[in-house]
Design an enzyme around this catalytic site. Structure first.
Site, PDB file in Angstrom:
ATOM      1  N   SER A 491       0.840  -1.194   0.000  1.00  0.00           N
ATOM      2  CA  SER A 491       0.000   0.000   0.000  1.00  0.00           C
ATOM      3  C   SER A 491       0.881   1.253   0.000  1.00  0.00           C
ATOM      4  CB  SER A 491      -0.955  -0.048   1.187  1.00  0.00           C
ATOM      5  OG  SER A 491      -1.992   0.888   1.054  1.00  0.00           O
ATOM      6  N   ASP A 605      -5.276  -3.135  -3.406  1.00  0.00           N
ATOM      7  CA  ASP A 605      -4.351  -2.759  -2.336  1.00  0.00           C
ATOM      8  C   ASP A 605      -3.815  -3.990  -1.586  1.00  0.00           C
ATOM      9  OD1 ASP A 605      -3.588  -1.795   0.465  1.00  0.00           O
ATOM     10  OD2 ASP A 605      -4.016   0.106  -0.538  1.00  0.00           O
TER      11      ASP A 605
END
Length: 738
Positions: A491, A605
């Site tokens: 992320s 993500d």
């Protein structure tokens, strides 16, 4: 004297001329009881034949005093190991009774080596057998307790010697358990089958360890496939013989229990399999590679990390005192003396570096056969196709498993950034690739740390804007002398990690991220929310501007990022391809951005599967892991109870006109990001305990996940907190900075 020579089994291959030469050159040496013929550590200058009497062979025991490990009687020879392997005497030999021996100077042995191939083969077999027995004698006390040499001989007599060549399978997963083995020298790999039919290397069996015993004790099939990662010798005990060992030596069962407890701990830690001594062959991808310079620089860098022995054929020739460089001498050196010498050096060094020679195929092939790791060195600007020796000896199919393979690309000293690495990797399946410049010491230091399992690995967690604290931590790490060898992120950690791998300074990162995370850009990118709330175009565009067309494999510092493959419901580790696109996959909050399609599969993500990728780091390489966590375990705890339903218009009104500020409600983006992190954070405690050598959790709870305007404050918090943690580690004497 001739009659003594003719009845010796080790001399059976001698021609009549050879016997005459030995008889003329031999000299008699009488010994009284207690006299020492050879001292351990003496220079090797002669070979001896026992004509009458008895000699004791002594080695230091486990507790210190010398113990008898063998007896030599009439017809036995002494000192033959060093005649073949060179070096100093490995044992003390003392007369137990009145004894007469015949001495043959080393020069005579070297003369015979030129012409008497059958004699040399006979001596080679004798040496290898004695080396195996000496190694067995050193191993057995650790498994069975104190033993005299007669007990050791009984144990050896119960077993049967087995030799495995590199890649050869000892047994396969699911085979019936018909016996157990003691690995006396070499190295074995342990493979466990995966659901998709492939195999995973989970451990190594090192010399002195037992293998195959669990199938005997549990009466179940073999639980793993065992294969030789380099040439290995084992002592095999069938079911009946194994039962005899357990009955006569109860301590043996205790040793087995302890060993299996250690193996269980290793498997639970999920640490990568390691070895006591790594034997690595360095192979040139072409004759243009400056191999002597490259190998010397690598050996010097390795010496900073561990004990290292660096040899090429000429050095080996000098060590062994081998005769002049004739074809016959090379044949004996490479195929007979080299394997025996290498066996005798096992365990004395943490790293043995074998420098090959592209003009000497015999030596190069022998080095590859003896190595458990092969390092290909190539000039980055050359043709990337594998050389003939690579195709034949490095990448050829094996019975099971593979030796560890790495690629090192050599660049000019003024090279700004590597390029074209993918062309090299397309032809080679390697564990990892590395970039070096011959004149840059730091490049070799980094390579050496990877090779010795001491790389400094930085794992950066996700957490939205809170990830800006990573920038401050990097500033502190740089000031405190931590050389980051590899960086991996998830992320926001993937974004910051990519900037580090690209070579950005902390100041450059501050400027880049201020531009990258402009809320105005995201607002302009809103779309009909059928797949996501934004088109993803604005975010992808800014990533392209920062990372341009750089590919992950062309970074000086190795890098990876983690995404969540929601098509396969598994974590994905990205180590190749366009940097910006893989960062986009890792940092694309589900719902906020459309998933990235890679090979037809959807990636979002990385937070859901691996928000702090310390576990992924351990999968990629071995080393000391610094894990930086910017996601607090407890978050979003102050919320207004708005009942079972709430109007978005009410939330918008309260944000525009907060009044007394008593209405608290998280925004949609924060909820989606936190929901993605939640499961990963719940499992993260175990990851931290097992995978992180140094763990920093940043105190950033007061900042929202989308507080991108707080970049300077978050960077400062990261800097101060990382400095504090490093100071604590320094005070404890365990900091890794240099």
């Amino acid at each position: 004297m001739k009659e003594y020579i003719q009845v010796v089994a080790a001399f059976a291959g001698l021609s009549t001329a050879g016997v005459e030469l030995l008889a003329a050159a031999g000299t008699w040496t009488p010994l009284a009881p207690g006299d020492t013929l050879l001292f351990r550590g003496d220079e090797a200058d002669a070979l001896y034949l026992v004509a009458e009497g008895r000699l004791d062979v002594l080695m230091p025991g486990v507790a210190g005093p010398e113990t008898v490990i063998a007896e030599l009687g009439p017809g036995d020879v002494a000192g033959e190991i060093q005649m073949l392997t060179g070096g100093r005497r490995g044992a003390t030999i003392r007369a137990a009774t009145a004894t007469r021996v015949i001495r043959f100077d080393k020069q005579i042995f070297d003369r015979l080596a030129e012409t008497e191939s059958a004699f040399i083969e006979s001596i080679q077999n004798l040496v290898l057998g004695r080396l195996r027995r000496n190694q067995l004698a050193a191993i057995l006390p650790a498994q069975f307790g104190d033993l005299d040499f007669r007990q050791m001989e009984e144990i050896e007599a119960l077993g049967r010697w087995v030799t495995l060549h590199k890649g050869q399978v000892l047994f396969r997963q699911g085979d019936p358990g018909n016996g157990a083995y003691i690995l006396v020298n070499g190295l074995l790999g342990v493979l466990v089958g995966k659901p998709d039919g492939s195999f995973r290397l989970v451990n190594h069996i090192q010399h002195g360890e037992i293998v195959g015993e669990m199938a005997l004790l549990s009466d179940e099939p073999r639980s793993a496939t065992i294969y030789a990662t380099r040439e290995s010798d084992l002592l095999f005990f069938g079911k009946r013989e194994f039962a005899v060992l357990l009955e006569k030596h109860p301590r043996f069962l205790l040793s087995i229990t302890r060993m299996n407890i250690d193996r269980l701990r290793h498997s639970m830690s999920q640490a990568r399999p390691g070895t006591n001594t790594s034997v690595t062959a360095v192979v040139a991808a072409s004759p243009a590679v400056p191999m002597p310079e490259f190998a010397s620089r690598l050996a010097a860098a390795l010496a900073k990390c561990c004990t290292v022995l660096h040899v090429d054929r000429k050095r080996l020739q000098a060590i062994l005192g081998a005769p002049d460089d004739s074809a016959a001498a090379r044949e004996i050196l490479v195929n007979a003396r080299f394997p025996a010498w290498l066996c005798s050096e096992e365990g004395k060094h943490r790293f043995i570096l074998l420098e090959t020679d592209s003009s000497d195929l015999q030596w190069t092939e022998s080095c590859i056969r003896q190595a458990d790791q092969v390092l290909t060195a190539g000039l980055a600007a050359e043709n990337p196709a594998p050389s003939d020796i690579e195709a034949r000896c490095v990448y050829s199919p094996q019975d099971a498993g593979e030796v560890q393979k790495r690629l090192v690309l050599i660049h000019p000293d003024d090279c700004a950034r590597p390029s074209g690495t993918a062309r090299w990797l397309a032809h080679r399946s390697v564990e990892m690739h590395h970039h070096v410049r011959l004149g840059v010491e730091g490049d070799f230091d980094r390579l050496a740390r990877f090779l010795t399992g001491s790389a400094i690995c930085l794992a950066l967690g996700g957490g939205g804007a809170r990830g800006f604290a990573h920038i401050g931590a990097m500033r502190a790490l740089r000031e405190q002398g931590a050389p980051i060898d590899i960086v991996g992120g998830s992320s926001m950690g993937a974004v910051i990690g990519a900037e580090l791998a690209l070579g950005m300074s902390p100041d450059e990162m501050l400027r880049a991220n201020k531009f990258l995370f402009s809320n105005a850009g995201l607002v302009r990118d809103l779309t009909l929310p059928l797949l996501s709330f934004t088109t993803g175009k604005a975010y992808a565009g800014t990533l392209k501007q920062i990372f341009r067309d750089v590919e992950i494999e062309d970074l000086w510092i190795p890098y990876f990022c983690v995404s969540s493959n929601i098509s396969l419901a598994e974590r994905a580790i990205h180590r190749t391809g366009l940097l910006w696109r893989k960062v986009r996959a890792s940092s694309g909050v589900q719902g906020m951005f459309p998933p990235v399609v890679l090979n037809g599969e959807l990636h979002v993500d990385g937070a859901p599967f691996s928000n702090l990728p310390a576990d992924a780091m351990k999968d990629v390489c071995d080393g000391k892991v610094i894990a930086i966590d910017v996601s607090p375990p407890i978050d979003l705890v102050q919320n207004t109870d708005y009942g079972d339903a709430v109007s978005g218009w009410k939330i918008l009104f309260k944000r525009w006109f907060p009044g007394d500020g008593s209405f608290r409600c998280a925004d949609l983006g924060t909820i989606m990001q936190r929901a993605g992190e939640a499961v990963s954070i719940a499992n993260q405690k175990l990851t931290i305990q097992r995978m992180a050598d140094y763990y920093i959790r940043m105190p950033v709870e007061e900042f929202g996940l989308f507080a991108f305007g707080s970049l300077p404050k978050l960077e400062q918090i990261g800097y101060e907190h990382a400095k504090q943690k490093i100071a604590e580690w320094r005070s404890e004497g365990r900091w890794i900075g240099i």
